[in-house]
Motif scaffolding. Structure first.
Motif, short mmCIF file in Angstrom:
data_model
loop_
_atom_site.label_atom_id
_atom_site.label_comp_id
_atom_site.label_asym_id
_atom_site.label_seq_id
_atom_site.Cartn_x
_atom_site.Cartn_y
_atom_site.Cartn_z
N ASP A 274 0.91 -1.23 0.04
CA ASP A 274 0.07 0.02 -0.08
C ASP A 274 0.89 1.36 -0.05
OD1 ASP A 274 -2.33 -1.36 0.00
OD2 ASP A 274 -2.75 -1.26 2.00
N MET A 275 1.94 1.26 1.02
CA MET A 275 2.81 2.33 0.90
C MET A 275 3.44 2.80 -0.38
SD MET A 275 4.27 2.20 4.86
CE MET A 275 5.51 3.57 4.53
N LYS A 276 4.05 1.58 -1.05
CA LYS A 276 4.80 1.84 -2.19
C LYS A 276 3.88 2.34 -3.20
CE LYS A 276 7.94 -2.05 -1.85
NZ LYS A 276 8.39 -3.50 -2.36
N ARG A 277 2.51 1.80 -3.35
CA ARG A 277 1.52 2.49 -4.14
C ARG A 277 1.32 4.04 -3.91
NH1 ARG A 277 -3.26 3.97 -4.67
NH2 ARG A 277 -3.90 3.32 -2.36
N LEU A 278 1.10 4.51 -2.93
CA LEU A 278 0.98 5.82 -2.64
C LEU A 278 2.11 6.62 -2.82
CD1 LEU A 278 -0.95 5.28 0.87
CD2 LEU A 278 -2.05 6.04 -1.17
N GLU A 279 3.28 6.29 -2.38
CA GLU A 279 4.64 6.82 -2.52
C GLU A 279 4.73 7.29 -4.00
OE1 GLU A 279 6.74 5.58 1.48
OE2 GLU A 279 7.44 4.72 -0.44
N THR A 280 4.15 6.26 -4.81
CA THR A 280 4.60 6.34 -6.38
C THR A 280 3.23 7.36 -6.83
OG1 THR A 280 5.59 4.06 -6.38
CG2 THR A 280 4.92 5.28 -8.24
N GLU A 281 2.24 7.00 -6.56
CA GLU A 281 1.12 7.83 -7.19
C GLU A 281 1.19 9.19 -6.75
OE1 GLU A 281 -2.80 6.08 -7.11
OE2 GLU A 281 -1.81 4.01 -7.65
N PHE A 282 1.67 9.70 -5.66
CA PHE A 282 1.30 11.01 -5.18
C PHE A 282 2.71 11.56 -4.93
CE2 PHE A 282 -2.57 8.75 -3.82
CZ PHE A 282 -3.44 9.61 -4.50
N GLU A 283 2.64 13.08 -5.23
CA GLU A 283 3.83 13.90 -5.38
C GLU A 283 4.41 13.91 -3.81
OE1 GLU A 283 5.64 17.98 -6.47
OE2 GLU A 283 3.91 17.32 -7.38
N SER B 157 12.01 7.80 1.39
CA SER B 157 11.21 8.12 0.07
C SER B 157 11.09 9.74 -0.15
CB SER B 157 9.68 7.61 0.16
OG SER B 157 8.92 8.58 1.11
N GLY B 158 11.39 10.65 1.05
CA GLY B 158 11.15 11.89 1.14
C GLY B 158 10.05 12.33 1.25
N HIS B 159 9.05 11.68 1.74
CA HIS B 159 7.67 12.06 1.82
C HIS B 159 7.73 12.48 3.47
CE1 HIS B 159 5.70 11.00 -1.90
NE2 HIS B 159 6.48 10.02 -1.70
N TYR B 160 6.72 13.12 3.94
CA TYR B 160 6.70 13.36 5.51
C TYR B 160 6.16 12.17 6.19
CZ TYR B 160 6.25 16.33 9.39
OH TYR B 160 6.21 16.98 10.84
N SER B 161 7.06 12.10 7.33
CA SER B 161 6.64 10.61 7.89
C SER B 161 6.19 11.24 9.73
CB SER B 161 8.07 9.92 8.30
OG SER B 161 8.20 9.55 7.16
N ALA B 162 5.17 10.66 10.28
CA ALA B 162 4.81 10.85 11.58
C ALA B 162 4.93 9.64 12.16
CB ALA B 162 3.35 11.33 11.53
N VAL B 163 6.02 9.57 13.01
CA VAL B 163 6.21 8.46 13.68
C VAL B 163 5.35 8.22 14.93
CG1 VAL B 163 8.21 6.89 14.75
CG2 VAL B 163 8.46 8.16 12.78
N ALA B 164 4.46 7.54 15.23
CA ALA B 164 3.51 7.56 16.38
C ALA B 164 3.97 6.44 17.17
CB ALA B 164 2.18 7.38 15.73
N SER B 165 4.65 6.68 18.04
CA SER B 165 4.81 5.65 19.04
C SER B 165 5.45 6.05 20.63
CB SER B 165 6.05 4.57 18.60
OG SER B 165 6.63 3.65 19.28
N HIS B 166 5.22 5.12 21.38
CA HIS B 166 5.53 5.45 22.95
C HIS B 166 6.82 4.61 23.26
CE1 HIS B 166 1.17 6.19 22.64
NE2 HIS B 166 1.45 7.37 23.04
N ASP B 167 7.37 3.72 22.24
CA ASP B 167 8.23 2.98 22.64
C ASP B 167 9.66 3.50 22.35
OD1 ASP B 167 10.07 0.81 22.15
OD2 ASP B 167 8.71 -0.67 21.25
N ASP B 168 10.48 3.38 23.55
CA ASP B 168 11.88 3.99 23.54
C ASP B 168 12.70 3.42 22.23
OD1 ASP B 168 11.82 5.92 25.71
OD2 ASP B 168 11.97 4.41 26.90
N MET B 169 12.38 2.06 22.14
CA MET B 169 13.51 1.63 21.06
C MET B 169 12.96 2.06 19.73
SD MET B 169 12.98 -0.77 18.33
CE MET B 169 11.64 -1.67 18.44
N VAL B 170 11.92 2.37 19.41
CA VAL B 170 11.43 2.75 18.23
C VAL B 170 11.81 4.36 18.14
CG1 VAL B 170 9.52 3.67 16.69
CG2 VAL B 170 9.36 1.45 18.01
N ILE B 171 11.71 5.21 19.16
CA ILE B 171 12.16 6.64 19.15
C ILE B 171 13.36 6.68 19.12
CG2 ILE B 171 12.13 8.52 20.50
CD1 ILE B 171 9.52 7.69 21.93
N ASN B 172 14.27 5.96 19.79
CA ASN B 172 15.73 5.97 19.57
C ASN B 172 16.27 5.58 18.18
OD1 ASN B 172 15.90 6.93 22.14
ND2 ASN B 172 16.08 5.14 23.02
#
Length: 282
Positions: A145-154, A193-208
């Motif tokens: 799904d992400m590959k399609r969205l990142e390709t289809e939209f600027e 990909s250069g697109h804007y990313s919102a990393v939604a997590s409370h996990d220290d491992m993910v954040i670090n």
């Protein structure tokens, strides 16, 4: 339940919610407001939910707080008809475009994912930067799904989450280790990909991990943000601001707080443990 909800829901009225947003802004945090409600059963309820979203956008603009908005399309009549939901979404996005704000469409359970994607594609072409989507790492289909969205939209502003619904192992990873692995994979993929990313997590491992990844690949802080829920790890949220990161707080409000908590716990009992644990975390 009420004692628990008071920490995680910013009041029952929009006025109360805006006051909390202002306090968060004062600490350098930006916000996404979420009027609680989903699974409406008639057109009157769907229109009332739509009007509540329009009121949120107006209140943000009038108050000058730094906030955008999220919504669930089931609250706008998606289960009644796609056409009704589209009508309501266009009303909301017309307002968002007029006021130069942004609306995040929440991804719901697997039964709604195909129609959500269809609607999002159409609205993204019409409203561009004013609309974004949530993507869930625990689904097998997510990378495609992400590959399609990142390709289809600027430009593609995605909120990346692990996923909170209890889904069949036919469509979602049953093992949390696999979910975590795929979550890091989609964060990496979207950042590169250069697109804007919102990393939604409370996990220290993910954040670090994200901090190290963006440094290694020279990804500017303006290309991503961290996101957490209102009332969860508030001291960590402020520490991320002090470190120079954009930190967005998801702030739910409304009189459906009991239904909100009950549905989240019913969908996945582990959500109850998450709530209890985070009542004692910094």
């Amino acid at each position: 339940m009420r004692l628990g909800a008071a920490r995680f829901v910013a009041g029952e009225t929009l006025k109360e919610a805006i006051e909390q947003v202002r306090l968060l802004n004062n600490d350098g945090l930006v916000v996404t407001l979420d009027h609680l409600g989903e699974f409406v059963f008639d057109e009157h309820e769907a229109f009332a939910s739509t009007q509540a979203c329009l009121d949120v956008l107006d209140a943000i603009h009038a108050s000058g707080v730094k906030s955008n908005m999220s919504l669930k399309m089931t609250s706008l009549g998606l289960d009644l008809s796609k056409e009704l939901c589209m009508k309501h979404m266009r009303m909301i996005l017309d307002k968002a475009r007029e006021l130069d704000n942004f609306v995040r469409i929440d991804m719901e359970d697997y039964a709604h994912i195909d129609v959500t994607m269809e609607i999002f594609d159409e609205l993204k072409r019409e409203y561009g930067k004013h609309v974004g989507l949530v993507i869930q790492a625990y689904l097998y289909r997510t990378v495609d799904d992400m590959k399609r969205l990142e390709t289809e939209f600027e430009s593609m502003n995605l909120r990346l989450v692990k996923g909170a619904y209890l889904e069949s192992p036919k469509v979602a990873y049953p093992d949390m280790a696999d979910v975590n692995k795929n979550y890091l994979k989609i964060i990496e993929m979207h950042l590169l990909s250069g697109h804007y990313s919102a990393v939604a997590s409370h996990d220290d491992m993910v954040i670090n991990w994200t901090k190290e990844f963006v440094k290694k690949h020279n990804i500017p802080n303006e290309q991503f943000e961290f996101q957490m829920l209102y009332g969860v790890r508030p001291e960590t949220q402020r520490e991320l601001v002090r470190e120079g990161y954009t930190m967005r707080v998801y702030v739910p409000y409304g009189n459906d707080w009991y239904g909100y908590f009950s549905r989240r716990i019913a969908e996945r009992p582990a959500n109850a443990l998450f709530i209890i644990k985070n009542m004692f975390r910094k």
